[in-house]
Design a protein around this motif. Sequence first.
Motif, PDB file in Angstrom:
ATOM      1  N   LEU A 106       0.822  -1.212   0.000  1.00 42.45           N
ATOM      2  CA  LEU A 106       0.000   0.000   0.000  1.00 42.45           C
ATOM      3  C   LEU A 106       0.860   1.269   0.000  1.00 42.45           C
ATOM      4  N   GLY A 107       2.080   1.144  -0.524  1.00 35.61           N
ATOM      5  CA  GLY A 107       3.015   2.270  -0.521  1.00 35.61           C
ATOM      6  C   GLY A 107       2.977   3.087  -1.794  1.00 35.61           C
ATOM      7  N   ILE A 108       3.446   4.323  -1.675  1.00 38.85           N
ATOM      8  CA  ILE A 108       3.549   5.240  -2.802  1.00 38.85           C
ATOM      9  C   ILE A 108       5.006   5.679  -2.922  1.00 38.85           C
ATOM     10  N   GLU A 109       5.536   5.615  -4.124  1.00 40.64           N
ATOM     11  CA  GLU A 109       6.876   6.110  -4.427  1.00 40.64           C
ATOM     12  C   GLU A 109       6.751   7.092  -5.574  1.00 40.64           C
ATOM     13  N   TRP A 110       7.664   8.027  -5.648  1.00 39.30           N
ATOM     14  CA  TRP A 110       7.681   8.967  -6.774  1.00 39.30           C
ATOM     15  C   TRP A 110       9.109   9.211  -7.212  1.00 39.30           C
ATOM     16  N   TYR A 111       9.242   9.571  -8.498  1.00 37.80           N
ATOM     17  CA  TYR A 111      10.539   9.772  -9.121  1.00 37.80           C
ATOM     18  C   TYR A 111      10.470  11.017  -9.992  1.00 37.80           C
ATOM     19  N   VAL A 112      11.498  11.852  -9.924  1.00 36.28           N
ATOM     20  CA  VAL A 112      11.588  13.060 -10.737  1.00 36.28           C
ATOM     21  C   VAL A 112      12.645  12.838 -11.817  1.00 36.28           C
TER      22      VAL A 112
END
Length: 118
Positions: A106-112
Amino acid sequence: VMKWVEFYRAHRQMLISDIVHLRRPNMQGIDAIMHVNPFLQEKGLIMVFNPLSIDIVSDTLRVPIYYTGLSESIAVNVTDSSGNSKVYEVDHNSNINIDLTGMKALGIEWYVIKAINN
């Protein structure tokens, strides 16, 4: 709430830009979208969600760099939500492959995504 308000303020221009679906929701694995705007310093912002109740041990996300305006680049700089930067080589089809090892349930990761010289 403060964490996500700060995130929105830091990436507001990118978050109101166009969206490309990288993996559609199917409740069998990760969901992923990418906000893109080739006219900003940040060229892309990838949001990845694990809807499963178990951690993702290992998975690879193929990201089409074409929509960021960096398809002619040899490599791009990708910074994850922890602040770690990594340079990814762009393949002959204008894609990069991001390793999603250890993504929490149930995790959220983000990448720029940015150009190398930025």
